[in-house]
Enzyme design. Sequence first.
Site, PDB file in Angstrom:
ATOM      1  CG  HIS A  43      -1.975   1.027   1.217  1.00 23.49           C
ATOM      2  ND1 HIS A  43      -3.229   0.821   1.751  1.00 23.49           N
ATOM      3  CD2 HIS A  43      -1.989   2.292   0.735  1.00 23.49           C
ATOM      4  CE1 HIS A  43      -3.965   1.913   1.611  1.00 23.49           C
ATOM      5  NE2 HIS A  43      -3.218   2.822   0.989  1.00 23.49           N
ATOM      6  CD  GLU A  70      -4.531  -2.934   0.515  1.00 25.19           C
ATOM      7  OE1 GLU A  70      -5.184  -3.954   0.797  1.00 25.19           O
ATOM      8  OE2 GLU A  70      -4.068  -2.162   1.378  1.00 25.19           O
ATOM      9  CG  HIS A 190      -7.936  -1.955   8.816  1.00 26.22           C
ATOM     10  ND1 HIS A 190      -7.859  -1.673  10.160  1.00 26.22           N
ATOM     11  CD2 HIS A 190      -7.255  -0.965   8.200  1.00 26.22           C
ATOM     12  CE1 HIS A 190      -7.183  -0.549  10.343  1.00 26.22           C
ATOM     13  NE2 HIS A 190      -6.797  -0.099   9.168  1.00 26.22           N
TER      14      HIS A 190
END
Length: 237
Positions: A43, A70, A190
């Site tokens: 990410h 991401e 998450h």
Amino acid sequence: MTKLSVNINKIATLRNARGGNVPDLLKVAADIQKFGAHGITIHPRPDERHIRYQDARDLKAIVHTEYNIEGNPQHNFIDLVLECKPTQVTLVPDAIGALTSNAGWDTLKHQSYLKEVIQEFQRNNIRTSIFVDANEAMVEGAKATGTDRIELYTESFAHQYGLGNKEGIKPFIQAALKANELDLGINAGHDLSLDNIRFFKENIPNLLEVSIGHALISEAIYLGLENVVNMYLQKLK
């Protein structure tokens, strides 16, 4: 089985804290795949505080499983993804300077923008996923963008589960059922961890993939620390 994609941002954070190339991000990615993980997630953020854009390019030659990038689809990020052509791009509405992802997309408000970006990625044969809260309306909005998958933002589930409240899974079940009805693939991520991952997987129908980073790397430290301390003690005898 549900696939495991390991987010290696924390490895880059540790490397960047000292400079140099320890730990070696590329070796870690290769080893994680060798150990059996189904994919690697990164990410990159605009300030490159952990994953650098060059890391994304270098990992392309290393990741032979699923490669998932991401990020917020700003111009630089879009250009990076089109250059690297990962297996999957996951669109996350990060605010500039956000410590970590903290909300899913409003897929109704941003529907036309997401649709345009997704079409560009799909023209380049990159699977798309949208980070969303466990909300049926947001799942329906995601479907209208043309995305291949959604990624359920699981922080609230993990928090409630940690408090002993297993009822926190209910909105995620409903969102997953809606995604199944709409023929949307389901990813999740998450704050998923060894403590809660089995319960989550057993309750979410057709969960295709989880992306886990912070908890997995932290657990690896806890579970491996005794071994390394004893290796040092042996060297010092």
